[in-house]
Design an enzyme around this catalytic site. Structure first.
Site, PDB file in Angstrom:
ATOM      1  N   TYR A 125      -3.582  -4.439  10.815  1.00  0.00           N
ATOM      2  CA  TYR A 125      -2.878  -5.717  10.946  1.00  0.00           C
ATOM      3  C   TYR A 125      -2.904  -6.227  12.386  1.00  0.00           C
ATOM      4  O   TYR A 125      -2.111  -7.070  12.760  1.00  0.00           O
ATOM      5  CB  TYR A 125      -1.428  -5.571  10.465  1.00  0.00           C
ATOM      6  CG  TYR A 125      -1.316  -5.466   8.962  1.00  0.00           C
ATOM      7  CD1 TYR A 125      -1.846  -4.379   8.287  1.00  0.00           C
ATOM      8  CD2 TYR A 125      -0.698  -6.459   8.220  1.00  0.00           C
ATOM      9  CE1 TYR A 125      -1.761  -4.282   6.911  1.00  0.00           C
ATOM     10  CE2 TYR A 125      -0.605  -6.363   6.840  1.00  0.00           C
ATOM     11  CZ  TYR A 125      -1.141  -5.272   6.195  1.00  0.00           C
ATOM     12  OH  TYR A 125      -1.048  -5.178   4.825  1.00  0.00           O
ATOM     13  N   ASP A 205      -5.948   9.308  -0.892  1.00  0.00           N
ATOM     14  CA  ASP A 205      -6.414   9.137  -2.281  1.00  0.00           C
ATOM     15  C   ASP A 205      -5.824  10.226  -3.185  1.00  0.00           C
ATOM     16  O   ASP A 205      -5.310   9.941  -4.275  1.00  0.00           O
ATOM     17  CB  ASP A 205      -7.957   9.080  -2.379  1.00  0.00           C
ATOM     18  CG  ASP A 205      -8.662  10.002  -1.403  1.00  0.00           C
ATOM     19  OD1 ASP A 205      -7.965  10.698  -0.640  1.00  0.00           O
ATOM     20  OD2 ASP A 205      -9.905  10.042  -1.408  1.00  0.00           O
ATOM     21  N   ASP A 229       1.697  -0.827   2.999  1.00  0.00           N
ATOM     22  CA  ASP A 229       1.755  -2.039   2.192  1.00  0.00           C
ATOM     23  C   ASP A 229       1.342  -1.723   0.757  1.00  0.00           C
ATOM     24  O   ASP A 229       2.043  -2.037  -0.214  1.00  0.00           O
ATOM     25  CB  ASP A 229       0.815  -3.080   2.812  1.00  0.00           C
ATOM     26  CG  ASP A 229       0.880  -4.418   2.107  1.00  0.00           C
ATOM     27  OD1 ASP A 229       1.926  -4.734   1.516  1.00  0.00           O
ATOM     28  OD2 ASP A 229      -0.131  -5.158   2.148  1.00  0.00           O
TER      29      ASP A 229
END
Ligand code: ATP
Length: 340
Positions: A125, A205, A229
């Site tokens: 970000y 994962d 997020d």
């Protein structure tokens, strides 16, 4: 004692409707708050202001606490995300999202009780994206030792304060050896100071697979910005969706309380939005005020609101996202009627 000032940003999309619903319940519960309404996002642009107006930021700096609805960032006009800008400008580096099962909300798992802690200012970000040559673009992932250490410290301190037992870091340090490697290393080092809290790390994962198989094996998750997020929404899905997960963005000086969900333009203005996520967020805000001001009246008010929405849910008062038939204002009324 004068009422406690709090900045209120209704936001865009479903923001104004869920905000009005929350104000209705807080009024019924006797919240002693003097709301200072300010704009951000499309609503600010429509009012002829900047997307993130200086007066909104100044008001939050001045008052220290805001309750915020979701803001829409206009797409393709060169605006960077308002929500991201706000978090960065005010250095609200810790996003905390409690994810819990609610009685009356049917979900696959019965006893999810997770805290997601997301680093809110770094990672992908950073907003540094470049076109190297037509057809080749890059996005810069930033991790700093200061940023990684302060979110790790925040998470461990929170765990100790709230009696949580374990922190799990999700990462991809096997591929992003420097950035995720630093995030992981800083968390591992912080654990040395907090030996009373269990600590583990997982490649993200594999961690996501374990989360959907059995979320009850997790207690607190600590993640960098983008993973936080994505995993926040995944966790919301475990307990009923985006309509039931609250959130707070916390910095050293200010706190901006906002639900995990966005402005959901697809359902805006239709009475379909569940105001519960923002209502739960308001309860977090009342508890924060109680801690900051050493004023138990705010905590008691938060408890009245929480008891009221729990009663409403247990009695089957549900909005459509949860399989019920109530619209946004019906649900707010049902909760307000149950405030004791
Ligand atoms: P952002 O990128 O701003 O976080 P998002 O892409 O995650 O937004 P949201 O706006 O959060 O998207 O919403 C995703 C979908 O979830 C919406 O389209 C809507 O159908 C549903 N949704 C989100 N919030 C609510 C809510 N409070 N009540 C009911 N449904 C919701």
């Amino acid at each position: 004692m004068p009422s406690q000032p709090v900045v209120l940003i209704p936001g865009d999309g479903i923001g104004p409707e869920v905000t009005e619903a929350v104000l209705h319940v807080l009024d019924a519960a006797g919240a002693d708050i003097a709301w200072q309404r300010h704009q951000a996002g499309l609503a600010a642009l429509d009012a002829g202001l900047d997307v993130l107006p200086a007066q909104t930021l100044d008001a939050i700096r001045d008052v220290g606490v805001a309750l915020k609805g979701p803001c829409t960032t206009p797409v393709g006009k060169g605006f960077s995300s308002i929500n991201v800008q706000l978090r960065k400008t005010l250095n609200l580096y810790a996003a905390v999202r409690p994810v819990r099962c609610l009685d009356g909300v049917a979900t696959r798992f019965d006893d999810v009780d997770l805290i997601v802690v997301r680093e809110n200012t770094e990672g992908l970000y950073s907003g540094v994206e470049n076109e190297i040559t037509p057809g080749v673009v890059t996005s810069l992932k930033v991790a700093t030792e200061i940023g990684c250490t302060r979110i790790a410290r925040w998470a461990f301190e929170y765990a100790r304060r709230r009696g949580r037992r374990k922190i799990t870091v999700f990462h991809k340090a096997n591929i992003m050896k420097l950035t995720d490697g630093l995030f992981l290393r800083c968390a591992e080092s912080m654990h040395d100071e907090f030996a009373d809290i269990e600590f583990e790390s997982m490649i993200i994962d594999a961690g996501c697979m374990k989360l959907v198989q059995d979320p009850t094996r997790f207690d607190m998750l600590l993640l960098e910005n983008l993973y936080g997020d994505v995993v926040s929404d995944l966790c919301a899905g475990l307990v009923g969706g985006l309509g039931v997960v609250p959130g707070a963005n916390l910095g050293a000086e200010q706190a901006v309380f906002e639900a995990v969900h966005g402005s959901a333009p697809d359902i805006a203005g239709k009475g379909l939005a569940n105001p519960l996520a923002l209502l739960m967020t308001a309860v977090m805000m009342l508890n924060h005020l109680a801690d900051r001001l050493h004023d138990d009246a705010h905590r008691a008010c938060g408890a009245r609101v929480r008891d009221a929405y729990n009663r409403a849910l247990a009695e089957g008062m549900l909005t459509r996202d949860l399989g019920g038939s109530l619209d946004t204002t019906d649900f707010a009324r049902a909760v307000a009627d149950r405030v004791e």
